[in-house]
Design a protein around this motif. Structure first.
Motif, PDB file in Angstrom:
ATOM      1  N   THR A  11      32.653  39.169  42.423  1.00  0.00           N
ATOM      2  CA  THR A  11      31.203  39.234  42.893  1.00  0.00           C
ATOM      3  C   THR A  11      31.153  39.768  44.378  1.00  0.00           C
ATOM      4  O   THR A  11      30.295  39.976  44.854  1.00  0.00           O
ATOM      5  CB  THR A  11      30.528  37.864  42.834  1.00  0.00           C
ATOM      6  OG1 THR A  11      31.472  36.918  43.519  1.00  0.00           O
ATOM      7  CG2 THR A  11      30.704  37.534  41.312  1.00  0.00           C
ATOM      8  N   ASP A  12      32.700  39.508  45.169  1.00  0.00           N
ATOM      9  CA  ASP A  12      32.558  39.610  46.561  1.00  0.00           C
ATOM     10  C   ASP A  12      31.252  38.994  47.549  1.00  0.00           C
ATOM     11  O   ASP A  12      31.121  39.217  48.608  1.00  0.00           O
ATOM     12  CB  ASP A  12      32.281  41.238  46.845  1.00  0.00           C
ATOM     13  CG  ASP A  12      33.243  42.048  46.411  1.00  0.00           C
ATOM     14  OD1 ASP A  12      34.539  41.649  46.297  1.00  0.00           O
ATOM     15  OD2 ASP A  12      33.212  43.443  46.171  1.00  0.00           O
ATOM     16  N   GLN A  13      31.084  37.893  46.649  1.00  0.00           N
ATOM     17  CA  GLN A  13      30.351  36.814  47.608  1.00  0.00           C
ATOM     18  C   GLN A  13      30.865  36.192  48.690  1.00  0.00           C
ATOM     19  O   GLN A  13      30.063  35.910  49.684  1.00  0.00           O
ATOM     20  CB  GLN A  13      29.650  35.825  46.642  1.00  0.00           C
ATOM     21  CG  GLN A  13      28.623  36.565  45.689  1.00  0.00           C
ATOM     22  CD  GLN A  13      27.930  35.394  44.414  1.00  0.00           C
ATOM     23  OE1 GLN A  13      26.654  35.516  44.330  1.00  0.00           O
ATOM     24  NE2 GLN A  13      28.727  34.573  44.206  1.00  0.00           N
ATOM     25  N   LEU A  14      32.048  35.888  48.521  1.00  0.00           N
ATOM     26  CA  LEU A  14      32.950  35.229  49.554  1.00  0.00           C
ATOM     27  C   LEU A  14      33.873  36.104  50.318  1.00  0.00           C
ATOM     28  O   LEU A  14      34.716  35.470  51.155  1.00  0.00           O
ATOM     29  CB  LEU A  14      33.644  33.988  48.838  1.00  0.00           C
ATOM     30  CG  LEU A  14      32.922  32.895  48.470  1.00  0.00           C
ATOM     31  CD1 LEU A  14      31.897  32.974  47.276  1.00  0.00           C
ATOM     32  CD2 LEU A  14      33.785  31.810  48.040  1.00  0.00           C
ATOM     33  N   LYS A  15      33.719  37.216  50.263  1.00  0.00           N
ATOM     34  CA  LYS A  15      34.695  38.360  50.974  1.00  0.00           C
ATOM     35  C   LYS A  15      34.933  38.174  52.409  1.00  0.00           C
ATOM     36  O   LYS A  15      35.913  38.189  52.909  1.00  0.00           O
ATOM     37  CB  LYS A  15      34.159  39.860  50.469  1.00  0.00           C
ATOM     38  CG  LYS A  15      35.481  40.788  51.124  1.00  0.00           C
ATOM     39  CD  LYS A  15      34.892  42.255  50.642  1.00  0.00           C
ATOM     40  CE  LYS A  15      36.073  43.150  51.030  1.00  0.00           C
ATOM     41  NZ  LYS A  15      35.601  44.652  50.856  1.00  0.00           N
ATOM     42  N   ALA A  16      33.726  37.902  53.120  1.00  0.00           N
ATOM     43  CA  ALA A  16      33.807  37.901  54.675  1.00  0.00           C
ATOM     44  C   ALA A  16      34.034  36.400  54.859  1.00  0.00           C
ATOM     45  O   ALA A  16      34.241  36.179  56.398  1.00  0.00           O
ATOM     46  CB  ALA A  16      32.435  38.309  55.136  1.00  0.00           C
ATOM     47  N   ARG A  32      40.261  36.674  38.612  1.00  0.00           N
ATOM     48  CA  ARG A  32      39.874  37.743  37.579  1.00  0.00           C
ATOM     49  C   ARG A  32      39.460  37.433  36.373  1.00  0.00           C
ATOM     50  O   ARG A  32      40.299  36.670  35.560  1.00  0.00           O
ATOM     51  CB  ARG A  32      40.936  39.100  37.641  1.00  0.00           C
ATOM     52  CG  ARG A  32      41.332  39.548  38.769  1.00  0.00           C
ATOM     53  CD  ARG A  32      42.427  40.661  38.438  1.00  0.00           C
ATOM     54  NE  ARG A  32      42.908  41.281  39.739  1.00  0.00           N
ATOM     55  CZ  ARG A  32      43.906  41.998  39.843  1.00  0.00           C
ATOM     56  NH1 ARG A  32      44.626  42.465  38.941  1.00  0.00           N
ATOM     57  NH2 ARG A  32      44.303  42.514  40.923  1.00  0.00           N
ATOM     58  N   GLU A  33      38.060  37.701  35.969  1.00  0.00           N
ATOM     59  CA  GLU A  33      37.400  37.160  34.703  1.00  0.00           C
ATOM     60  C   GLU A  33      37.732  35.825  34.637  1.00  0.00           C
ATOM     61  O   GLU A  33      37.863  35.394  33.366  1.00  0.00           O
ATOM     62  CB  GLU A  33      38.290  38.215  33.485  1.00  0.00           C
ATOM     63  CG  GLU A  33      38.029  39.455  33.580  1.00  0.00           C
ATOM     64  CD  GLU A  33      38.627  40.371  32.429  1.00  0.00           C
ATOM     65  OE1 GLU A  33      39.079  39.781  31.577  1.00  0.00           O
ATOM     66  OE2 GLU A  33      38.302  41.578  32.521  1.00  0.00           O
ATOM     67  N   GLY A  34      37.401  34.893  35.300  1.00  0.00           N
ATOM     68  CA  GLY A  34      37.577  33.577  35.292  1.00  0.00           C
ATOM     69  C   GLY A  34      38.914  32.714  35.375  1.00  0.00           C
ATOM     70  O   GLY A  34      39.006  31.742  35.351  1.00  0.00           O
ATOM     71  N   VAL A  35      40.022  33.676  35.763  1.00  0.00           N
ATOM     72  CA  VAL A  35      41.201  33.020  35.655  1.00  0.00           C
ATOM     73  C   VAL A  35      41.839  33.403  37.146  1.00  0.00           C
ATOM     74  O   VAL A  35      41.872  34.434  37.744  1.00  0.00           O
ATOM     75  CB  VAL A  35      41.917  33.970  34.584  1.00  0.00           C
ATOM     76  CG1 VAL A  35      43.692  33.492  34.578  1.00  0.00           C
ATOM     77  CG2 VAL A  35      41.549  33.784  33.158  1.00  0.00           C
ATOM     78  N   ILE A  68      33.701  29.051  38.806  1.00  0.00           N
ATOM     79  CA  ILE A  68      33.958  27.643  38.706  1.00  0.00           C
ATOM     80  C   ILE A  68      34.753  27.053  37.584  1.00  0.00           C
ATOM     81  O   ILE A  68      35.427  25.988  37.945  1.00  0.00           O
ATOM     82  CB  ILE A  68      32.596  27.011  38.893  1.00  0.00           C
ATOM     83  CG1 ILE A  68      32.616  25.186  39.086  1.00  0.00           C
ATOM     84  CG2 ILE A  68      31.543  27.418  37.610  1.00  0.00           C
ATOM     85  CD1 ILE A  68      33.049  25.094  40.327  1.00  0.00           C
ATOM     86  N   GLU A  69      34.706  27.563  36.523  1.00  0.00           N
ATOM     87  CA  GLU A  69      35.476  27.322  35.054  1.00  0.00           C
ATOM     88  C   GLU A  69      36.859  27.059  35.403  1.00  0.00           C
ATOM     89  O   GLU A  69      37.595  26.398  35.433  1.00  0.00           O
ATOM     90  CB  GLU A  69      35.127  27.646  34.237  1.00  0.00           C
ATOM     91  CG  GLU A  69      33.782  27.380  33.504  1.00  0.00           C
ATOM     92  CD  GLU A  69      33.228  28.243  32.371  1.00  0.00           C
ATOM     93  OE1 GLU A  69      34.203  27.906  31.376  1.00  0.00           O
ATOM     94  OE2 GLU A  69      32.145  28.715  32.366  1.00  0.00           O
ATOM     95  N   GLY A  70      37.566  28.487  36.109  1.00  0.00           N
ATOM     96  CA  GLY A  70      38.919  28.617  36.274  1.00  0.00           C
ATOM     97  C   GLY A  70      39.242  27.786  37.535  1.00  0.00           C
ATOM     98  O   GLY A  70      40.439  27.052  37.440  1.00  0.00           O
ATOM     99  N   VAL A  71      38.423  27.518  38.453  1.00  0.00           N
ATOM    100  CA  VAL A  71      38.701  26.675  39.623  1.00  0.00           C
ATOM    101  C   VAL A  71      39.053  25.131  38.985  1.00  0.00           C
ATOM    102  O   VAL A  71      39.947  24.478  39.183  1.00  0.00           O
ATOM    103  CB  VAL A  71      37.697  26.662  40.830  1.00  0.00           C
ATOM    104  CG1 VAL A  71      38.177  25.514  41.748  1.00  0.00           C
ATOM    105  CG2 VAL A  71      37.852  27.970  41.538  1.00  0.00           C
ATOM    106  N   ALA A  72      38.167  24.978  37.986  1.00  0.00           N
ATOM    107  CA  ALA A  72      38.131  23.623  37.453  1.00  0.00           C
ATOM    108  C   ALA A  72      39.591  23.229  36.698  1.00  0.00           C
ATOM    109  O   ALA A  72      40.231  22.313  36.902  1.00  0.00           O
ATOM    110  CB  ALA A  72      37.159  23.253  36.687  1.00  0.00           C
TER     111      ALA A  72
END
Length: 561
Positions: A152-157, A175-178, A199-203
């Motif tokens: 998503t590149d939302q946190l890139k910066a 990548r793809e939630g993993v 969020i699911e992969g982080v959890a």
């Protein structure tokens, strides 16, 4: 003797030394009060004898527990007081209620307190954590964050932006939630930032890396586009502690991270006093709490309770209802006589299980009941939660609501306390007064809301770039006052110049317009003055000298400033 036995003996010796220090604090509080009574001429024969006996005990135990100078000084003072006692007894011949004790005795008692350096309950802990000057120029608190990057590149910066605020940032990819294989350890992170898509992969990743027993989980801050209820519920369901809309408001994010970091750091800490006439049981509770990182202190004699309270400064008081000849209910009521302890949480830890009797007992001034027997796990968790709540109330009283820094009156006290400490310890410390440049123009141009953002941002930057042993306060409006123990003026100039450079690079935006802000600072060496107000005045003069020379810089106070 095997290693296990050696470790046990070493641990017990450490416990005994801590007990001595805790008792010493109570003794010093008594001696300070006795010195005041000497100056007022309110000392009788009984009080004089009690003081001499206390000095005798300190003389015998000081050297054993690592305070040789204290023990020798107490021994000399005990002999002096004994001679004074005999002379006064011969002169008064029982004719006077109060004895004309030489005021020099009060001076000597205050010197004894200074030698112990335990007059401030935080002094030894603060000085123990202080690092050398060379370390001062680095990020003192090293708040570590993990940022999860995905498609998503939302946190890139974010990593680069957060580093400007003084955070230490690691990145891992998803990548793809993993989450891809990484050496990053979430257990030592202050927070994890991710998008709602990850969020699911982080959890799952955090579940695979659990923190230690009784440690709060690593907080997760989620950033995403979705504003609908279902998406937010999904994020919360997977453990996120905060959700922010993209593109993220950076100052708001930093402020939220600071709140989470402070909660995490204080999650398992606490100061608990246990009042129980069953010494073994009280010791058991203390050891259980200490095993979870909670500082605990047992009191078995109700007659010393008040002096122990002032010496230990607990965040929570656990007390039995039946204490030999004394009632815990009456003691709770007596504690509330003192304004200092009106907000202290008092919890009865008793075998009393009759609800009616519990209610009657609570009406005496306590807050809650914990019924014996109580499991170790339950005791730890119950204490952690109550200490956390007590700390929140204390923060409301002592911290500025906008910046969460120390209030004006509290930071001024820190200046005077550090002056006394560095004078006794013969080391250098400095005070720094900062003022945001052209702040009225910021408010007039961008609005008071943006002015508040600027103030909070500088507060967060200071908190991240300074050491935990440093004291930071909001002195007033856009002014900040900082106390740097064990610091030479040259190191303070380098440190504050570095923080100024970082602050001036930060971008503030309002209605698609971007602006930058700087500050001016004055530095004063604490050792050069005999009172806290003089130190602040000197830093203020250096600050205004900086302003006369163009602002946006740091100036050291001199006699010509």
């Amino acid at each position: 003797m095997d290693n296990q036995q050696q470790d046990y003996i070493s641990d017990r010796l450490n416990v005994l030394r801590l007990r001595f220090i805790e008792r010493l604090r109570g003794e010093l509080a008594y001696l300070s009060d006795f010195a005041d009574q000497v100056r007022k001429g309110h000392v009788d024969e009984l009080a004089l004898n009690d003081c001499r006996q206390r000095l005798h005990k300190l003389a015998g135990s000081g050297g054993t527990f690592g305070f040789p100078s204290l023990g020798e000084f107490a021994r000399d003072l005990e002999k002096r007081l004994k001679r004074e006692q005999k002379a006064l007894a011969a002169e008064s011949d029982g004719q006077f209620d109060f004895l004309p004790v030489d005021e020099n005795i009060a001076d000597q008692l205050e010197l004894l307190i200074g030698i112990a350096d335990l007059d401030n309950p935080l002094s030894t802990e603060r000085e123990r954590s202080v690092q050398p000057d060379e370390e001062l120029v680095s990020h003192g608190m090293l708040v570590r964050l993990i940022v999860v990057l995905d498609a998503t590149d939302q946190l890139k910066a974010l990593p680069d932006e957060l580093q400007k605020y003084g955070f230490s940032v690691e990145t891992i990819e998803s990548r793809e939630g993993v989450l891809l294989a990484s050496s990053a350890d979430p257990c030592n992170a202050a927070a994890v930032l991710c998008s709602d898509a990850s969020i699911e992969g982080v959890a799952r990743w955090l579940e695979a890396h659990p923190r230690g027993a009784y440690q709060p989980p690593v907080p997760v801050v989620c950033i995403g586009q979705a504003e609908n209820f279902d998406r937010r519920y999904h994020v919360a369901q997977h453990g996120a502690r905060a959700f922010m809309s993209a593109p993220v408001d950076l100052p708001e994010l930093v402020e939220r991270l600071e709140t989470l970091v402070q909660e995490l750091a204080a999650g398992t800490k606490g100061r608990v006093m246990i009042v129980d006439d069953d010494r073994e049981l009280a010791e058991h509770y203390c050891l259980v709490l200490k095993s979870a990182g909670i500082e605990a202190h047992a009191v078995s004699d109700p007659l010393t309770l008040l002096s122990e309270l002032y010496a230990f400064e607990p965040e929570l008081l656990l007390m039995d209802i039946e204490l030999g000849a004394h009632s815990g209910v009456i003691l709770a009521r007596m504690i509330r006589f003192h304004a200092r302890w009106l907000s202290l949480p008092i919890v009865y830890l008793s075998s009393e299980d009759d609800p009616e009797r519990q209610l009657r007992a609570l009406s005496g001034g306590a807050d809650e009941f914990l019924v014996k027997p109580i499991s170790e796990d339950y005791l730890i968790r119950a204490v952690q939660m109550r200490c956390h709540r007590a700390r929140q109330l204390s923060e409301l009283m002592n911290r500025d609501s906008l910046t969460r820094l120390l209030k004006h009156s509290v930071i001024k006290q820190e200046v005077e306390r550090e002056r006394q400490r560095c004078t006794r310890g013969d080391y250098s410390s400095v005070a720094v007064l900062l003022d945001i440049d052209h702040f009225k123009q910021v408010n007039d141009t961008w609005g008071h809301a943006q002015g508040d953002v600027v103030i909070r941002t500088l507060a967060n930057l200071l908190r991240n770039r300074l050491r935990e042993s440093d004291a930071i306060g909001r002195y007033g409006g856009e002014e900040f006052l900082v106390v740097l123990p064990h610091c030479e003026p040259s190191a303070a100039l380098r440190l504050m110049s570095g923080i100024l450079e970082s602050f001036s690079e930060l971008e503030f935006s309002s209605e698609e317009e971007v602006f930058h802000v700087t500050f001016s600072a004055g530095v004063a060496k604490i050792n050069d003055f005999s009172a806290g107000d003089q130190i602040i005045e000197a830093a203020d003069k250096a600050l205004y000298e900086r302003k006369r020379n163009g602002r946006n810089g740091v100036t050291l106070y001199t006699d010509n400033a």
